[in-house]
Design a protein around this motif. Structure first.
Motif, PDB file in Angstrom:
ATOM      1  N   ASP A  84       0.864  -1.174   0.000  1.00 15.52           N
ATOM      2  CA  ASP A  84       0.000   0.000   0.000  1.00 15.52           C
ATOM      3  C   ASP A  84       0.903   1.226   0.000  1.00 15.52           C
ATOM      4  O   ASP A  84       1.666   1.442   0.950  1.00 15.52           O
ATOM      5  N   PRO A  85       0.861   2.047  -1.055  1.00 17.15           N
ATOM      6  CA  PRO A  85       1.797   3.175  -1.131  1.00 17.15           C
ATOM      7  C   PRO A  85       1.539   4.257  -0.095  1.00 17.15           C
ATOM      8  O   PRO A  85       2.355   5.164   0.064  1.00 17.15           O
ATOM      9  N   PHE A  86       0.426   4.179   0.632  1.00 14.52           N
ATOM     10  CA  PHE A  86       0.105   5.210   1.615  1.00 14.52           C
ATOM     11  C   PHE A  86       0.324   4.740   3.053  1.00 14.52           C
ATOM     12  O   PHE A  86      -0.158   5.367   3.993  1.00 14.52           O
ATOM     13  N   VAL A  87       1.039   3.633   3.219  1.00  9.65           N
ATOM     14  CA  VAL A  87       1.360   3.122   4.550  1.00  9.65           C
ATOM     15  C   VAL A  87       2.870   3.191   4.756  1.00  9.65           C
ATOM     16  O   VAL A  87       3.643   2.714   3.926  1.00  9.65           O
ATOM     17  N   VAL A  88       3.280   3.783   5.863  1.00  9.35           N
ATOM     18  CA  VAL A  88       4.697   3.905   6.215  1.00  9.35           C
ATOM     19  C   VAL A  88       4.947   3.033   7.441  1.00  9.35           C
ATOM     20  O   VAL A  88       4.293   3.204   8.474  1.00  9.35           O
ATOM     21  N   HIS A  89       5.888   2.111   7.312  1.00  8.13           N
ATOM     22  CA  HIS A  89       6.168   1.154   8.387  1.00  8.13           C
ATOM     23  C   HIS A  89       7.417   1.548   9.177  1.00  8.13           C
ATOM     24  O   HIS A  89       8.293   2.266   8.687  1.00  8.13           O
TER      25      HIS A  89
END
Length: 423
Positions: free
Chosen positions: A69-74
């Protein structure tokens, strides 16, 4: 938006001729199709209940590859000390969301524009966060540590970036396999699978690597060693390297060759995919350090820098052009309702796709209108990253999902042909 013309074949699906010769409008026909599928399913379930031996099942649907998901930062680190642990936690969680926002913006935009894109005030950043989760919490009386995963609102992020008037991309690539070649000194032997390879260790240390171009490392097992030698990697043997990529289900490889000359690491990066010309870039990094730990950290930073040209190349290729776009009608061959739902789920993950409208369907065909941003070539490429094939046959667009294809049971009669409406 540019409206695309439709071929008369689209009208074939809008009314389906029944045995009596009566035509059924599309909405009513959808219910008929669903009823037919249900009628086929119920007897099979009943038979399975009555028989002690279950009937052989059809080939299972191959699940879609998990696309990031390009809008999730881990894995955003939090480490804050304050007068109390409550204050430290509150400050840390706020700072981490701002850090995550900055990471996301840099993933989606070109490096040359980073300095010109200002981070909005904290309250505006918080408004763009849909949710966040916390892991690995540790604390003392005055200190708070944790790792954050932050999910941002795609609509608000796009609105922010469009207002900045800089190009951006959000289509994630299928992951690539990194092949780290290390030359301890100029003119020396090139190492690939050896255990004592600080360059490989550096790449391992940056995994998992978030962003639009996810990467992985090969295991370095006997099969890998037999598949690609150091000489083959140096020669950029596409056949051998694509076999390695296929083993890991990857879209291609990143050859990262680093040559150490004193405190400088000269790096040559090559991205290879099954088709198309390779992308190549060169850079250098300083890897001096007071001790082994500092030197290892410098190697890790160099690995992150080595991925930057690959990521920028991807972003330039997939920049969303919001001034362009349109709508096309595609025919999709399906063998089951499950297959259509799988295709629809994949379409929802393609950033260039704004909307999918079901126009008509039969037992074996679906007609859908796809509204998109950018041009048709971008749409095709973006779909390919979700294992969807969009091609043109004359004036008609055809959409396929090969890995979702389920063959009908051998006992099932072939589906009836779709007949055109009577004049």
């Amino acid at each position: 938006m540019i409206a695309r013309g439709r071929k008369s074949l689209g009208n074939i699906l809008k009314h389906h001729t029944m045995a009596s010769g009566q035509t059924v409008p599309v909405l009513g026909f959808i219910f008929v199709v669903l009823a037919l599928w249900a009628a086929m399913l119920v007897p099979a379930l009943a038979q399975g209940t009555a028989d002690s031996t279950p009937a052989p099942s059809a080939s299972p649907v191959v699940p879609a590859e998990v696309i990031a998901d390009p809008f999730v930062v881990h894995n955003v680190p939090v480490d804050v000390t304050a007068t109390s642990v409550t204050e430290a936690r509150e400050r840390g969680l706020t700072q981490a969301r701002v850090t995550a926002f900055r990471r996301l913006i840099e993933w989606m935009t070109l490096r040359e524009n980073w300095a010109a894109i200002a981070t909005p005030d904290t309250n505006k950043v918080i408004e763009m966060v849909l949710e966040f989760s916390v892991a690995n919490e540790r604390s003392s009386a005055v200190r708070y540590l944790a790792d954050l995963t932050v999910r941002f609102d795609p609509v608000l992020i796009r609105t922010f970036l469009r207002a900045q008037n800089f190009p951006f991309a959000e289509t994630p690539s299928r992951f690539l396999v990194v092949v780290p070649l290390y030359q301890p000194s100029a003119g020396g032997a090139v190492e690939l699978w050896q255990d004592a390879n600080p360059w490989r260790d550096a790449w391992s240390a940056i995994l998992p690597h978030d962003g639009l171009v996810p990467i992985t490392l090969p295991l370095g097992d006997l099969q890998d060693i037999a598949m690609v030698s150091a000489d083959q990697a140096i020669a950029k043997d596409r056949e051998a390297l694509m076999k390695l990529a296929a083993k890991y289900g990857a879209a291609g490889v990143v050859l990262a060759r680093a040559t150490s000359t004193g405190d400088t690491l000269n790096i040559a990066v090559t991205e290879l995919r099954p088709l198309g010309d390779p992308f190549e870039a060169q850079l250098s990094a300083t890897v001096s350090g007071a001790d082994d730990k500092a030197r290892a950290e410098a190697f890790k930073t160099a690995a992150i820098e080595a991925m930057q040209p690959v990521e920028d190349h991807w972003k330039k290729r997939n920049t969303l052009r919001f001034g362009a776009g349109g709508k096309l009608t595609a025919l999709i061959s399906v063998n089951s309702l499950q297959e259509w739902l799988g295709i629809k789920a994949r379409l929802a993950r393609v950033p260039a796709v704004e909307k999918v409208d079901l126009e008509a369907m039969s037992k074996t065909l679906v007609q859908a209108a796809i509204t998109f941003v950018g041009d048709e070539a971008q749409l095709q490429f973006a779909m390919s990253q979700s294992d969807l094939e969009l091609s043109k046959d004359g004036d008609m667009w055809i959409l396929r999902a090969p890995s979702l294809r389920v063959q009908p049971p051998a006992t099932e009669p072939p589906p009836a042909a779709v007949a055109p409406p009577k004049p």
